[in-house]
Motif scaffolding. Sequence first.
Motif, PDB file in Angstrom:
ATOM      1  N   LYS A  44     -27.047  47.752 -11.855  1.00 14.87           N
ATOM      2  CA  LYS A  44     -27.388  48.889 -11.007  1.00 14.87           C
ATOM      3  C   LYS A  44     -27.116  48.662  -9.516  1.00 14.87           C
ATOM      4  N   PRO A  81     -22.036  48.997  -9.143  1.00 21.11           N
ATOM      5  CA  PRO A  81     -21.659  50.137  -8.279  1.00 21.11           C
ATOM      6  C   PRO A  81     -21.095  49.696  -6.928  1.00 21.11           C
ATOM      7  N   VAL A 132     -17.343  48.713  -7.316  1.00 23.15           N
ATOM      8  CA  VAL A 132     -16.327  49.675  -7.750  1.00 23.15           C
ATOM      9  C   VAL A 132     -15.212  49.841  -6.722  1.00 23.15           C
ATOM     10  N   ILE A 155     -15.673  57.156  -5.599  1.00 21.70           N
ATOM     11  CA  ILE A 155     -16.562  56.542  -4.601  1.00 21.70           C
ATOM     12  C   ILE A 155     -16.800  57.489  -3.433  1.00 21.70           C
TER      13      ILE A 155
END
Length: 261
Positions: A174, A178, A181, A253
């Motif tokens: 989590k 992310p 990315v 993004i």
Amino acid sequence: MAKATSSSNRLGNFAWAVFPFICLVILWMLVHASGWVSPALLPSPLEVLQTFWTHLTEGGLLVNMGMSIQRVVGGLLLGMLLAVPIGFLIGWYKPIRRFVDPLVNFFRALPPIALIPLVIVYFGIGEMAKIAILFYASFFAAVIVMYEGMSQISPVYIRVAKTLGATDMEIFLKVMVPMTVPHMLTALRVALGVAWATLVAAELVAAQEGLGAMIQNASAFFDLRAIYVGIICIGAIALMMDIAIRKLSNRLISWQDRSGE
């Protein structure tokens, strides 16, 4: 009104993207017309365009483009599939990073063309050999971007997550994933560029089709027009694929601050 503004912006962006190439073609035409370089050594843009059309309609250019794209995509996907988890592992664990970093930088510095004799010995002269060279180039380019991105993520996010009671797995899934990315997409772009740059070397391995093979065959007959066609096709396809990845990045993004672009 909003649609008109959006269309105007897209048209403006397209114009700015095309303008440098128009300037380059004009400069090319001026140099050719000036006589500074022999016409035998520098064909005109019109001659290259005519050669492009001939190869497109009669010379199997589409087949060559398709084979090169297939090889690049194959090597790139295999490289990314391995680079992403290894990049995570190296970036997450500092002891592993200290051990692996010199090895990664050592192999990254080796030019793929130097490995062709070994590739032929181990993989033969078929498609697997060409994919192996592109995989090698893509993997080491991508893994460095991945673990450098991982290692630069601020530890503040991890400390906050731990304070809130998150487990290591929750922090990884989590927080770290992310945050990484953008680095994955950057690694994909870098690896794509390196793969296309390595294409001609990969197609030295007994390739009968492909843009690299086309350039090599043309060089044997000193066919500069065909060489220019092959080079321009490689650059154009690589640019279009890079633009596609950038658009994908902007969608994936969009939650991030992109003010630096």
